[in-house]
Motif scaffolding. Structure first.
Motif, short mmCIF file in Angstrom:
data_model
loop_
_atom_site.label_atom_id
_atom_site.label_comp_id
_atom_site.label_asym_id
_atom_site.label_seq_id
_atom_site.Cartn_x
_atom_site.Cartn_y
_atom_site.Cartn_z
N GLU A 51 0.85 -1.18 0.00
CA GLU A 51 0.00 0.00 0.00
C GLU A 51 0.90 1.24 0.00
O GLU A 51 1.83 1.33 0.79
N HIS A 82 -3.22 3.62 -2.62
CA HIS A 82 -3.42 2.63 -3.66
C HIS A 82 -2.38 1.52 -3.53
O HIS A 82 -1.36 1.67 -2.86
N THR A 83 -2.68 0.39 -4.18
CA THR A 83 -1.76 -0.75 -4.16
C THR A 83 -0.70 -0.58 -5.23
O THR A 83 -1.01 -0.30 -6.39
N VAL A 129 -14.02 -7.73 -4.77
CA VAL A 129 -13.25 -6.69 -4.09
C VAL A 129 -12.13 -7.38 -3.32
O VAL A 129 -12.37 -8.30 -2.55
N GLN A 130 -10.90 -6.91 -3.55
CA GLN A 130 -9.75 -7.51 -2.88
C GLN A 130 -9.49 -6.83 -1.55
O GLN A 130 -9.52 -5.61 -1.44
N SER A 176 -6.03 0.22 0.22
CA SER A 176 -6.47 0.65 -1.12
C SER A 176 -7.70 -0.15 -1.53
O SER A 176 -7.88 -1.30 -1.12
N TYR A 177 -8.52 0.48 -2.31
CA TYR A 177 -9.77 -0.14 -2.74
C TYR A 177 -9.71 -0.41 -4.25
O TYR A 177 -9.38 0.47 -5.04
N SER A 178 -10.01 -1.63 -4.63
CA SER A 178 -10.09 -1.98 -6.05
C SER A 178 -11.18 -3.03 -6.23
O SER A 178 -11.43 -3.83 -5.34
N TYR A 179 -11.82 -3.00 -7.37
CA TYR A 179 -12.92 -3.93 -7.62
C TYR A 179 -12.82 -4.44 -9.06
O TYR A 179 -12.08 -3.91 -9.90
N GLY A 180 -13.60 -5.47 -9.34
CA GLY A 180 -13.70 -6.00 -10.69
C GLY A 180 -15.03 -6.72 -10.85
O GLY A 180 -15.73 -6.97 -9.87
#
Length: 797
Positions: A104, A112-113, A477-478, A651-655
């Motif tokens: 991070e 963010h990652t 979501v990771q 950090s937030y990330s999605y797919g």
């Protein structure tokens, strides 16, 4: 003399514009395709050669003999292999380890990652990655240092003059400052090692003393050998070091897990071989794993296209020579010898090829961006300026001139002057080679069309086949290291939104393990940690027993689910109630349910034995969130806000799961497009050649057509008469191409555990496409000739 040759050649080109355009256009397309493939191949074989002393750098790989007797090779090693082998083998001059990690990073208020490469301090001394600023030898000595690329520097600071600047990376619960001690140039396109940020790899004293680290594999180890070192001797010494130094761990593994033979050995893989290796690929911690088969396929397509273009050239030159018979007769009758005529026609071939070559270079420059997109490359126009490529292009040009021009020159120069001047010269009955070339041309085109249809069908199968679970309206979501208690709180917040149907959790990625069943029988499994909602959320059928349930508190510590493949390998008839033991823990688990096999990995991989637990000691790493159709925007906004509120330092990330599944077949999608373009080019070039031959055929049969029309022949009958000879050749080409394409398609489909069956409609469709395109091409000129005024035809000379 030469001036006269050039003048005659120019006049011939101008007088026969259509044939000149066909010849130059077809040949330039073939040459452009060949040039692009040469660029691609040059890039593929040049990977990692830019490092100084690249021939002395090797990756330490390991070979593992599994219980079934299968051999598994891997590029992953651990902390010990580099240091222990370097200390025990004099031929090893240096070692460097490379571990890819995700950290991070905080920039202002944004978190963010970031991909980070953890390396030994001598990394920039062993590998030749040029530095813009900073000292390569000392930049990574400080544990709080960081080396970034110029792209990263521009992105974070807006400049590359950032020595001494501070960045913040997460370590534990908070963010710690690190100092920029070097800026490296962006990694070359043809590098298996790609990084944006380098950090020192620190191994603690406790890790250095833990002998079990011989059997923990998570990074790449590279060694530099002395120039005089013998590879086999070094590998033998490495094995002796391993067996002696790891003796304690080997004994412990044998006693604890009941394994008689550990079955592990180490070997060295040249750095320059990694990219195209099929044995141990560049995917294990490295980038851009290549496949030599792709180069062969592309080279085959380029060769097909170039051969077809050259065939066009030969056929049209020979066929067109009928119209020049009187010219040749006059030249011979006034003393011109055969050698002069050969030079004349070779000169014409040279000028045509030169024009095609120049046009091909322009085509390459125009289509290179599209080619990069199709091939997944980043080739630049500067690649064209290369001594080896220029030499290759020169050889290609000379070969094309000779192949395309020499045979027509021999045929044309051998005309009988008497027959030529009396207009009795014809190629009828003597053009078997010309017909054979047409067959070869359309055979190659048919082969590519069939191959394209097979790849299209297989890609359609991969992307539309039912996976055994629902992946629509499913957001992923990771969240690394998510504790079960925090997961429950997070889920409670998410399902407050009416657009969110349900939430499930699982570990991130896929973990491999080995379990014992029926006493000593071992099964290699993919091990999953899930919650009770996971199976019903994805609508995976439970075919025997039951799913995990909160009403059974013991499920979290004593129960497991398995899939059908696991049951088959275990040899169970009644799986529910069976016991499974892990090698690394002493407790046994009871099977409470069996789930139907589903494709948890892409269809390019066979379904493996799968095991599910609710182990509270294993953290979650991935959320699966089912939403209502059409609520994507509102749902994503709510999920993001909830995530930030609960985990402000992450950090937030999605797919979207269905889109992630499609990405698994990017290679197939690219090759589908490449084969499609190849097939279109081959059939296009074949057709313009066929058009040229049909035009010449109609011109040489002008009087015959006129007589037929006077005697009452219909337009359809004349078209059929002009077309049948060419269609016979096309049908022969199909008969030859179909069995070869069937063999090639079967061989290619063997790479897929789940694949289409080759049906007759595939080959029938390809045959219809070829025949219809050929008919349209031939009919274009045949109809025109059949509709011509017969009076004019009979009066023409």
């Amino acid at each position: 003399m030469i001036k006269n040759y050039v003048k005659i050649t120019y006049r011939t080109f101008v007088h026969n514009k259509l044939y000149s355009v066909i010849n130059v256009g077809g040949l330039s397309i073939g040459l452009a395709a060949a040039m692009l493939i040469m660029l691609y191949t040059k890039d593929e074989i040049s990977y990692d050669h830019f490092h100084e002393g690249a021939g002395q750098i090797y990756r330490v790989d390991r070979k593992m003999i599994k219980s079934e007797g299968n051999i598994a090779n891997s590029g992953y090693t651990g902390y010990f292999q580099g240091s222990r082998f370097s200390a025990g083998v004099p031929e090893i001059l240096a070692f460097v380890r490379l571990q890819q990690a995700q950290m991070e990073m905080k920039t202002g208020n944004d978190i963010h990652t970031q991909s980070v490469s953890l390396v030994d301090s001598n990394f920039l001394s062993v590998f030749s990655f040029p530095m813009i600023s900073g000292n390569a030898k000392t930049a990574l000595l400080d544990p709080a240092s960081v080396v970034i690329t110029e792209e990263m520097a521009q992105k974070q600071f807006g400049t590359t003059d950032v020595l001494g600047e501070t960045m913040f990376l997460k370590n534990g619960a908070g963010f710690n400052p690190v100092t920029v001690t070097g800026i490296a140039k962006n990694c070359p396109q043809n590098s298996s090692i790609k990084f944006q940020m380098l950090r020192p790899l620190n191994v603690s004293a406790s890790e250095e003393g833990l002998n079990e680290n011989w059997f923990r594999f998570f990074l790449n180890t590279f060694v530099v050998l002395a120039p005089s070192a013998n590879l086999q001797t070094v590998e033998a010494k490495m094995q002796k070091v391993f067996e002696a130094d790891a003796a304690e761990s080997i004994k412990m593994i044998r006693e604890k897990y009941g394994i008689a033979n550990v079955g592990m050995s180490f070997f060295l893989q040249p750095l320059t071989d990694i990219h195209l290796s099929k044995n141990v690929s560049a995917s294990e911690g490295l980038s851009d794993a290549g496949n030599p088969a792709y180069s062969y396929i592309l080279s085959g397509i380029a060769l097909f296209i170039l051969i077809i273009a050259c065939i066009n050239f030969v056929n049209l030159m020979v066929a067109r020579s009928i119209k020049r018979a009187k010219e040749i007769g006059i030249r011979k009758s006034i003393g011109g010898n055969r050698n002069q005529l050969i030079i004349q026609f070779l000169g014409e071939s040279f000028l045509l090829c030169l024009a095609a070559f120049v046009l091909a270079i322009l085509m390459v420059q125009v289509v290179l961006p599209v080619f990069n997109q199709l091939s997944g490359k980043a080739l630049a126009l500067s690649y064209l300026v290369d001594f080896k490529l220029i030499a290759g292009y020169s050889i290609l040009f000379i070969s094309t001139v000779l192949l395309a021009g020499f045979y027509p020159a021999l045929i044309i120069s051998d005309y009988n002057p008497v027959s030529a001047l009396n207009a009795r010269f014809t190629l009828t009955g003597k053009n078997y080679l010309q017909k054979s070339l047409v067959v070869l041309q359309f055979g190659l085109a048919s082969f590519l069309i069939i191959s394209t249809l097979v790849i299209f069908s297989q890609f359609d199968f991969l992307t539309n086949e039912k996976l055994g679970y629902e992946d629509t309206n499913l957001i992923t979501v990771q969240k690394w290291g998510l504790k079960h208690h925090d997961a429950t709180l997070f889920k409670d917040e998410l399902i407050k939104n009416p657009n969110i149907v349900d939430v499930a959790f699982k570990n991130n990625g896929y973990s491999g393990n080995t379990v014992k069943v029926n006493g000593e029988h071992r099964v290699n499994v993919t091990y999953e940690t899930i919650d009770a909602s996971f199976i019903p959320l994805l609508k995976i059928p439970v075919i025997k027993g039951r799913n995990f349930s909160p009403i059974y508190p013991s499920d979290s510590v004593h129960s497991i689910l398995v899939n059908e493949t696991f049951v088959k390998q275990a040899g169970w008839k009644e799986p529910v109630g069976q016991e499974v033991a892990f090698f690394d823990i002493n407790e046994k688990y009871t099977v409470v349910g069996v789930v139907k096999d589903y494709h948890f990995k892409p269809l390019t991989e066979k379904i493996e034995p799968q095991l599910f637990t609710m182990n509270p000691g294993s953290d979650y790493g991935m959320l699966y969130i089912k939403i209502k159709p059409g609520s994507e925007t509102n749902s994503l906004k709510y999920i993001g806000e909830t995530f930030k509120n609960m985990f402000p330092l992450d950090s937030y990330s999605y797919g979207f799961k269905d889109q992630e599944n499609l990405k698994s077949y990017e290679a197939e999608a690219r090759w589908k497009q490449i084969l499609l373009f190849g097939a279109i080019l081959t059939i296009f070039i074949s057709c313009i050649g066929l058009l040229g031959l049909s035009v010449l055929s109609a011109e040489t049969r002008t009087k015959e057509i006129g007589i037929r029309k006077v005697l009452g022949a219909s337009v359809a009958a004349i078209v059929a008469s002009l077309s049948k000879d060419f269609l016979k050749l096309v049908l022969i080409a199909l008969l030859l191409a179909v069995p070869l394409a069937w063999l090639a398609a079967n061989k290619w489909l063997e790479n897929y555990p789940y694949r289409i069956a080759l049906n007759g409609w595939l080959f029938a469709s390809a045959a219809m496409i070829v025949i219809m395109i050929s008919l349209i091409t031939i009919s274009f000129q045949s109809v025109k000739a059949a509709l011509a005024n017969p009076v004019k035809s009979l009066c023409s000379e």
